[in-house]
Design an enzyme around this catalytic site. Structure first.
Site, short mmCIF file in Angstrom:
data_model
loop_
_atom_site.label_atom_id
_atom_site.label_comp_id
_atom_site.label_asym_id
_atom_site.label_seq_id
_atom_site.Cartn_x
_atom_site.Cartn_y
_atom_site.Cartn_z
N GLY A 56 0.84 -1.20 0.00
CA GLY A 56 0.00 0.00 0.00
C GLY A 56 0.87 1.23 0.00
CB CYS A 83 5.34 -4.08 0.14
SG CYS A 83 6.21 -2.57 -0.23
CE1 TYR A 84 1.13 1.02 5.66
CE2 TYR A 84 -0.64 -0.55 5.22
CZ TYR A 84 -0.16 0.54 5.92
OH TYR A 84 -0.94 1.15 6.85
CG HIS A 171 5.63 -5.46 -4.76
ND1 HIS A 171 4.41 -5.40 -4.13
CD2 HIS A 171 6.28 -4.33 -4.43
CE1 HIS A 171 4.31 -4.26 -3.47
NE2 HIS A 171 5.44 -3.60 -3.63
CD GLU A 173 2.68 -8.50 -5.27
OE1 GLU A 173 3.25 -9.43 -4.67
OE2 GLU A 173 2.62 -7.34 -4.82
CG ASP A 229 -17.16 -9.79 -19.70
OD1 ASP A 229 -16.26 -10.60 -20.01
OD2 ASP A 229 -16.94 -8.61 -19.41
CE LYS A 371 -12.92 -9.60 -21.19
NZ LYS A 371 -14.12 -8.75 -21.12
#
Ligand code: XMP
Length: 515
Positions: A56, A83-84, A171, A173, A229, A371
């Site tokens: 964050g 992280c944060y 990070h 990710e 969708d 998606k």
């Protein structure tokens, strides 16, 4: 989702929170993102197998910043703090967080001690990671040990001695941490002991049960747009309740070549779904007469769509009580997360979006999916690849790609050029490398020469972009020979066009659509 093996992600506003969810789902483990301020009691009730605390933009020393309920550290469920998130853990356990030590970019991480988080890595090994932080943890709190460091971060990763809490200052990710997926796999499998059971097949089975429970014997309406969708949502609901579902497709006259036919073929013939097609093109075109302003066009189309859809839903009869919507997870997260709404550049009122006073209860079977997961579910349901792999198409359709006034003649010219463009992109095998490709008819005329004659005709601009999510985009670097074929085919085959340009603007500062 009622699955036992699920991970809870608490969001503290990082731009990467959705990526954490992506990385975990890619391991076939279900996860959800919730606000970082969720109470320990709520966390317990949610029954996660593991918890990830996201990064964050804040500092733990600032006032009014979102902080985890400290009681979650005593629940006993494994925690990975990023992280944060790591700074919050350090702060909560009395460690030292050093403020104002900005670092952004690539770093070499050295694994200093064995840890289940780095299972499959060797102690002493260096790996490339991506760091993006303001503060950092300078010393592990009491009861924690350092397991990795970088040149500038003495504690790039830590773990608690007496409980399953792990923290990373980088990070894992993001794609710039090439082995980050292994770190998340270690967390969900080695540490949280999850099973990889989250698959399109299991999702479909669960959804069918839930849809049947929700709607019972009632009738259900679904507006199809031709996009991924709504197509997948319709196919899924149909799998659950068969002929209780009626789909409505509004032909706005603003569609691409063969679009209506392709929807009819897939849904009516291929899937056997009850489909009502309303040809409202005259209405839409009449309403757009003389209108040049893009936002005005969007408003007119949105309003006309609602009118037509309401009438069609009433005509379809059978007193439908439910309406299917293809809402996806990123839309849901935006509304629950601690992030504020971003500025509106264009009013993207989804033309499938209907007013709240319609007396329907919503069925939103894709609310938990990203998606690419929707596409996989579509494939599993037997939808054709050309439908599940489709580029996004805006609700207002070709009306915002015929710049200036929209007329039937100009739509026909654009439709033809657009079809040739997409046909050649497919023939070159490039369709799936591109996020979105389309032609735009410009409101200018240019001089040309064809045979021995001077021409004074239209200009078409071609747009093709790569993007992850449509928020930022880059122009696609076509091989020149492909552009050459596209240009010569359009000019030779589309009456009324004598010049083709290629748009080389990125977003920002340009947008993807021209209007
Ligand atoms: P822009 O042009 O804002 O587009 O960079 C980002 C994405 O949104 C789509 N788009 C729309 N979709 N109604 C929609 O449903 C709209 O009015 C609209 N305008 C843009 C665009 O095609 C791209 O995918």
């Amino acid at each position: 989702m009622e699955t036992a093996d699920r991970i809870l992600i608490l969001d503290y506003g990082s731009q990467f929170t959705q990526l954490i969810a992506r990385r975990i789902r890619e391991q076939r483990v279900y996860c959800e993102i919730h606000p970082g301020t969720m109470s320990a009691a709520e966390v317990r009730a949610w029954k996660p197998r593991g918890i990830v605390l996201s990064g964050g933009p804040n500092s733990v020393y600032d006032k009014d910043v979102p902080l985890a309920d400290p009681a979650i550290y005593d629940i006993g469920v494994p925690i990975l703090a990023v992280c944060y998130g790591m700074q919050m853990v350090a702060h909560a356990f009395g460690g030292k967080v050093k403020p104002g030590s900005r670092e952004y970019g690539r770093a070499d991480l050295r694994i200093d001690a064995a840890s289940p988080l780095f299972d499959g890595f060797h102690v002493g090994e260096s790996i490339v990671v991506w760091a993006s932080h303001g503060d950092h943890v300078d010393e592990p709190p009491a009861g924690f040990t350092t397991v990795a460091s970088t040149r500038t971060l003495p504690v790039a990763a830590f773990q608690a001695v007496d409980r399953p809490i792990y923290g990373v200052q980088f990070h894992p990710e993001v794609a710039h941490t090439p082995r980050g997926a292994e770190i998340y796999a270690n967390f969900v499998f080695e540490i949280c002991k999850c099973e990889p059971t989250w698959t399109p097949g299991s999702f479909i089975d669960d959804s069918i049960t839930r849809i049947r429970q929700q709607v019972g014997g009632a009738h259900v309406i679904c507006g199809l747009s031709g996009g991924v969708d709504s197509s997948v949502a319709a196919a899924l609901v149909h799998r659950a309740i068969g002929d209780q579902l009626t789909c409505i497709f509004v032909d706005t006259g603003l569609l691409r070549e063969q679009e209506r036919e392709s929807v009819e073929r897939t849904f009516r013939q291929h899937l056997g779904i009850r489909l009502v097609v309303v040809d409202a093109s005259r209405d839409f075109l009449a309403n757009l007469e003389g209108v040049e302003d893009p936002e005005q066009k969007r408003k007119i189309i949105g309003a006309a769509f609602i009118r037509v859809f309401e009438r069609a839903a009433a005509d379809a009869g059978r007193d439908a009580r439910f309406l299917v919507q293809g809402t996806l997870y990123p839309d849901v997260i935006e509304s629950v997360s601690v992030r504020g709404p971003s500025a509106t550049i264009k009013t993207h009122h989804n033309v499938g979006g209907l007013p709240e006073d319609m007396k329907f209860e919503l069925v939103e079977p894709l609310r938990e999916l990203f998606k690419d997961e929707v596409r996989n579910v579509g494939r599993e349901l037997g939808l054709p690849e050309e439908m599940v792999g489709r580029h996004p198409f805006p609700g207002p359709g070709l009306a915002i790609r015929v710049l200036g006034e929209v007329t039937e003649e100009r739509l026909a010219v654009l439709r033809k050029a657009d079809a040739i463009y997409l046909e050649e992109i497919r023939a070159a095998g490039l369709y799936d490398d591109i996020w979105q490709a389309f032609a735009v008819l410009l409101p200018v005329r240019s001089v040309g020469v064809m045979g021995d004659f001077r021409t004074y005709e239209n200009v078409v601009a071609l747009r093709a972009v790569t993007s992850r999510d449509g928020m930022t985009a880059d122009w696609f670097p076509f091989p020149h020979d492909v552009l050459a074929i596209i240009s010569s085919r359009i000019i030779n085959e589309v009456h009324g066009i004598n010049r083709v340009c290629y748009d080389i603007s990125s977003k920002p500062p340009a947008t993807i659509e021209w209007e």
